[in-house]
Design a protein around this motif. Structure first.
Motif, PDB file in Angstrom:
ATOM      1  N   SER A 119      53.402  39.696  37.358  1.00 56.03           N
ATOM      2  CA  SER A 119      52.748  38.432  36.997  1.00 56.03           C
ATOM      3  C   SER A 119      51.437  38.268  37.761  1.00 56.03           C
ATOM      4  O   SER A 119      50.414  37.844  37.185  1.00 56.03           O
ATOM      5  N   ARG A 120      51.413  38.621  39.030  1.00 51.19           N
ATOM      6  CA  ARG A 120      50.185  38.522  39.811  1.00 51.19           C
ATOM      7  C   ARG A 120      49.136  39.518  39.322  1.00 51.19           C
ATOM      8  O   ARG A 120      47.933  39.206  39.305  1.00 51.19           O
ATOM      9  N   LEU A 121      49.606  40.676  38.886  1.00 57.44           N
ATOM     10  CA  LEU A 121      48.660  41.645  38.347  1.00 57.44           C
ATOM     11  C   LEU A 121      48.028  41.125  37.061  1.00 57.44           C
ATOM     12  O   LEU A 121      46.819  41.288  36.840  1.00 57.44           O
ATOM     13  N   GLU A 122      48.813  40.487  36.237  1.00 58.15           N
ATOM     14  CA  GLU A 122      48.278  39.939  34.989  1.00 58.15           C
ATOM     15  C   GLU A 122      47.229  38.864  35.278  1.00 58.15           C
ATOM     16  O   GLU A 122      46.153  38.832  34.644  1.00 58.15           O
ATOM     17  N   ASP A 146      33.082  41.493  43.000  1.00 52.71           N
ATOM     18  CA  ASP A 146      33.751  42.467  43.864  1.00 52.71           C
ATOM     19  C   ASP A 146      35.083  41.942  44.385  1.00 52.71           C
ATOM     20  O   ASP A 146      36.077  42.685  44.498  1.00 52.71           O
ATOM     21  N   GLN A 147      35.113  40.662  44.689  1.00 50.90           N
ATOM     22  CA  GLN A 147      36.345  40.061  45.188  1.00 50.90           C
ATOM     23  C   GLN A 147      37.439  40.100  44.130  1.00 50.90           C
ATOM     24  O   GLN A 147      38.604  40.386  44.431  1.00 50.90           O
ATOM     25  N   ARG A 148      37.078  39.811  42.857  1.00 51.24           N
ATOM     26  CA  ARG A 148      38.074  39.843  41.771  1.00 51.24           C
ATOM     27  C   ARG A 148      38.596  41.283  41.546  1.00 51.24           C
ATOM     28  O   ARG A 148      39.780  41.478  41.258  1.00 51.24           O
ATOM     29  N   GLU A 149      37.725  42.255  41.660  1.00 47.42           N
ATOM     30  CA  GLU A 149      38.162  43.647  41.501  1.00 47.42           C
ATOM     31  C   GLU A 149      39.137  44.049  42.610  1.00 47.42           C
ATOM     32  O   GLU A 149      40.136  44.739  42.371  1.00 47.42           O
ATOM     33  N   GLN A 150      38.844  43.570  43.831  1.00 48.68           N
ATOM     34  CA  GLN A 150      39.740  43.884  44.953  1.00 48.68           C
ATOM     35  C   GLN A 150      41.107  43.224  44.770  1.00 48.68           C
ATOM     36  O   GLN A 150      42.151  43.824  45.060  1.00 48.68           O
ATOM     37  N   GLU A 151      41.119  41.997  44.281  1.00 51.86           N
ATOM     38  CA  GLU A 151      42.386  41.301  44.045  1.00 51.86           C
ATOM     39  C   GLU A 151      43.218  42.006  42.973  1.00 51.86           C
ATOM     40  O   GLU A 151      44.441  42.099  43.073  1.00 51.86           O
ATOM     41  N   ARG A 152      42.535  42.523  41.927  1.00 49.15           N
ATOM     42  CA  ARG A 152      43.265  43.236  40.879  1.00 49.15           C
ATOM     43  C   ARG A 152      43.852  44.547  41.418  1.00 49.15           C
ATOM     44  O   ARG A 152      45.001  44.913  41.103  1.00 49.15           O
ATOM     45  N   ALA A 153      43.086  45.277  42.249  1.00 51.67           N
ATOM     46  CA  ALA A 153      43.605  46.520  42.826  1.00 51.67           C
ATOM     47  C   ALA A 153      44.807  46.249  43.731  1.00 51.67           C
ATOM     48  O   ALA A 153      45.794  47.001  43.728  1.00 51.67           O
ATOM     49  N   ALA A 154      44.751  45.154  44.503  1.00 51.68           N
ATOM     50  CA  ALA A 154      45.876  44.805  45.363  1.00 51.68           C
ATOM     51  C   ALA A 154      47.106  44.459  44.536  1.00 51.68           C
ATOM     52  O   ALA A 154      48.246  44.805  44.884  1.00 51.68           O
ATOM     53  N   ALA A 155      46.906  43.776  43.414  1.00 52.05           N
ATOM     54  CA  ALA A 155      48.021  43.421  42.547  1.00 52.05           C
ATOM     55  C   ALA A 155      48.649  44.670  41.921  1.00 52.05           C
ATOM     56  O   ALA A 155      49.877  44.759  41.769  1.00 52.05           O
ATOM     57  N   GLN A 156      47.808  45.644  41.555  1.00 52.93           N
ATOM     58  CA  GLN A 156      48.342  46.892  41.015  1.00 52.93           C
ATOM     59  C   GLN A 156      49.186  47.629  42.064  1.00 52.93           C
ATOM     60  O   GLN A 156      50.254  48.173  41.756  1.00 52.93           O
TER      61      GLN A 156
END
Length: 398
Positions: A119-122, A146-156
């Motif tokens: 759910s967090r990844l979505e 850049d911050q949004r990309e980092q959050e998505r990588a952490a969620a993955q």
């Protein structure tokens, strides 16, 4: 009375005449022309010739090809024992069940954690998409993107970790069912139902053991003299090396007299034992009826010498002179000649003579006690035949 005495004298005269006639018919009791005593009579024979193969005999002990200590991979309370002590089990058979409920709860929690991570990844993916659209219109800064990309990588990464936890929980639940890792005979169960057991470490609780039975190994030790003889024969080409060829081995159990079981050599150690001067060897035997059991002793034989043509005599023809063995050979002059010989094993009731004798020589086989060195004898020739006694450490090649 005078008539009776005459009859008695006549009876003694006839008896004496009969003895003289019998003595005249016996060649051994006839005096020689010069009036000297008769020559002693002996039986002589030429050695029997056969192609034989010699075996070396050792004492060995059976050992399982595979032996496993069954220990749990997870800890918990033992729910059930699903075999009878001493049963034959197959690989994959269920042996023990550990209480699975705590591991079922862990699996449910792992699934919940995975759902939360997904759910967090979505959410992180949507926010990254929105930030990318706004960046094209310069509505957000490069730092926000850049911050949004980092959050998505952490969620993955969180999703991947949650999936690993699910897999670990599934394995732990699977490990609550302890199955047989190999086929063989299981020992007794060492832990009863209801006990708390530990698992997953080197100190895990030992539950039982399993040994494989078919095929089966037997280990034995050969002394260094025999080892060197085998090496010399392999180098000379008279017998193949046990390291490179699976040499034939025969076996006899303690309650058997014949060597009826056949196996093959499959291992020779790389060094001799320093304390005993012996080398460890191993042979493999098929065991379809499960007669051979690990730990059982047995006698085994392997070919000690290549096939060769042997001269053979009965043991009665061979004398002992301190540490040497000898025979008496009779020539055309009738005089026995002392001949040292080297002997081998018994084959079909006759003794192998390895050296010191020629095939055509006449050997005294009976009457050896009447022989005196240099004194002539009266030889009586008789051919040798197999005595038919049990074979010991050698066999005649048909």
């Amino acid at each position: 009375m005078a008539q009776l005495r005459s009859i008695g004298h006549l009876s003694w005269a006839f008896a004496a005449l009969g003895v003289l006639l019998l003595s005249a018919c016996d060649p051994a009791s006839q005096s020689r022309a010069d009036g000297s005593p008769p020559l002693p009579q002996v039986v002589v024979s030429t050695p029997l010739q056969k192609t034989v193969a010699e075996w070396d005999e050792y004492t060995g002990r059976f050992a399982a090809v595979n032996e496993v200590e069954v220990r749990p991979r997870v800890g918990g309370f033992l729910d059930s024992v699903n075999f009878r002590d001493g049963d034959i089990v197959r690989k994959g058979d269920l042996l023990f069940v550990i209480d699975p409920r705590p591991f079922e709860a862990e699996l449910a929690a792992a699934h919940a954690g995975l759902a939360e991570a997904e759910s967090r990844l979505e959410l992180a993916t949507r926010e990254l998409t929105r930030a990318s659209d706004l960046r094209r219109s310069q509505a957000v800064s490069e730092t926000v993107l850049d911050q949004r990309e980092q959050e998505r990588a952490a969620a993955q990464a969180a999703v991947m970790a949650a999936r690993a936890e699910v897999r670990q929980a599934e394995l732990n639940l699977e490990f609550t069912r302890v199955t047989a890792p190999i086929s063989g005979r299981v020992g007794r169960h060492l832990v009863s139902e209801g006990n708390l057991i530990s698992g997953g470490t080197t100190a895990s609780t030992l539950l039982t053991t399993i040994v494989s039975l078919d095929p089966i190994h037997i280990y034995f030790d050969a002394d260094q003299a025999a080892f060197l003889r085998y090496v010399r024969m392999a180098q000379a080409g008279t017998q193949p090396s046990a390291r490179e060829n699976q040499s034939r081995v025969v076996l006899s159990l303690p309650d058997e007299t014949a060597f009826e079981h056949e196996g093959r050599m499959d291992f020779l150690d790389n060094q001799l034992d320093r304390s005993t001067g012996t080398i460890r060897a191993r042979a493999t035997f098929s065991n379809p009826d499960l007669l051979f059991t690990p730990g059982l002793f047995a006698r085994i034989r392997l070919l000690g010498r290549g096939q060769y043509d042997a001269l053979m005599l009965p043991d009665s023809a061979i004398g002992t002179d301190q540490t040497r063995r000898y025979v008496f050979v009779v020539g055309d002059d009738g005089i026995p000649q002392y001949r040292p010989v080297e002997i081998g094993p018994l084959v079909d009731g006759l003794r192998v003579v390895r050296s010191g004798l020629e095939p055509t020589e006449r050997v005294i086989v009976s009457g050896l006690q009447r022989v005196r060195p240099g004194a002539p004898v009266t030889p009586v020739e008789e051919p040798l035949a197999d005595a038919g006694a049990p074979v010991r450490n050698a066999e005649a090649v048909q």
